[in-house]
Write a protein that holds these residues in place. Structure first.
Motif, short mmCIF file in Angstrom:
data_model
loop_
_atom_site.label_atom_id
_atom_site.label_comp_id
_atom_site.label_asym_id
_atom_site.label_seq_id
_atom_site.Cartn_x
_atom_site.Cartn_y
_atom_site.Cartn_z
N GLU A 23 0.83 -1.21 0.00
CA GLU A 23 0.00 0.00 0.00
C GLU A 23 0.86 1.26 0.00
O GLU A 23 0.56 2.23 -0.70
CB GLU A 23 -0.93 0.01 1.21
N THR A 24 1.95 1.24 0.77
CA THR A 24 2.86 2.38 0.80
C THR A 24 3.48 2.61 -0.56
O THR A 24 3.55 3.75 -1.06
CB THR A 24 3.97 2.16 1.86
N ASN A 26 2.32 1.61 -3.49
CA ASN A 26 1.28 2.05 -4.43
C ASN A 26 0.93 3.53 -4.22
O ASN A 26 0.68 4.25 -5.18
CB ASN A 26 0.03 1.18 -4.30
N GLY A 27 0.92 3.96 -2.96
CA GLY A 27 0.64 5.36 -2.68
C GLY A 27 1.74 6.29 -3.19
O GLY A 27 1.47 7.35 -3.74
N SER A 30 1.38 6.55 -6.97
CA SER A 30 0.02 6.79 -7.49
C SER A 30 0.04 7.94 -8.49
O SER A 30 0.99 8.74 -8.55
CB SER A 30 -0.92 7.12 -6.34
N GLU A 32 -1.68 10.56 -8.38
CA GLU A 32 -1.66 11.83 -7.65
C GLU A 32 -0.25 12.22 -7.23
O GLU A 32 0.15 13.38 -7.33
CB GLU A 32 -2.57 11.75 -6.42
N ALA A 33 0.50 11.23 -6.75
CA ALA A 33 1.88 11.52 -6.33
C ALA A 33 2.74 11.94 -7.51
O ALA A 33 3.54 12.88 -7.41
CB ALA A 33 2.48 10.30 -5.62
#
Length: 124
Positions: A23-24, A26-27, A30, A32-33
């Protein structure tokens, strides 16, 4: 190895940690990132245009690789979770089967399920 030595609770703990790491990752990668990085690079103006272009190409390339890696990690998580569930269900099924045959053998004196068709020397 003469028997299974899985520790489902320990495996679940590792899987939970891996899911958190995924999850980290992927975040961090992402859309958005990546858009935020691109917006920050745009602030450099025409002077940084070449750097922005090169950085965008690198991030997109790595994003594709990380997406593929994330897919493999997700598949591995599902596979291990399924294997642990099957192991636990198998243990319960084996226990139920053994208990059924134990009661039957105790009542009938027929231990053929335990020994197959040959009874060991000294068996009742």
């Amino acid at each position: 190895m003469s028997r299974w030595q899985l520790q489902p609770d320990a495996i679940t703990s590792v899987l939970t940690a891996v899911e958190g790491d995924l999850e980290t990752m992927n975040g961090a990668w992402s859309a958005e990132a990546l858009d935020a990085v691109s917006a920050s690079m745009s602030a450099s103006g025409p002077v940084g245009a070449d750097v922005q272009s090169a950085l965008t190409a690198v991030l997109n390339s790595q994003g594709e690789r990380l997406a593929a890696m994330g897919g493999r990690v997700s598949a591995g998580l599902v596979g291990v979770e399924s294997a642990v569930n099957c192991f636990e269900a198998g243990q319960e099924e084996m226990l139920e089967e053994c208990q059924t045959h134990m009661v039957a053998s105790a009542g009938s004196g027929d231990f053929s399920w335990w020994y197959g068709y040959e009874r060991p020397a000294g068996a009742v």
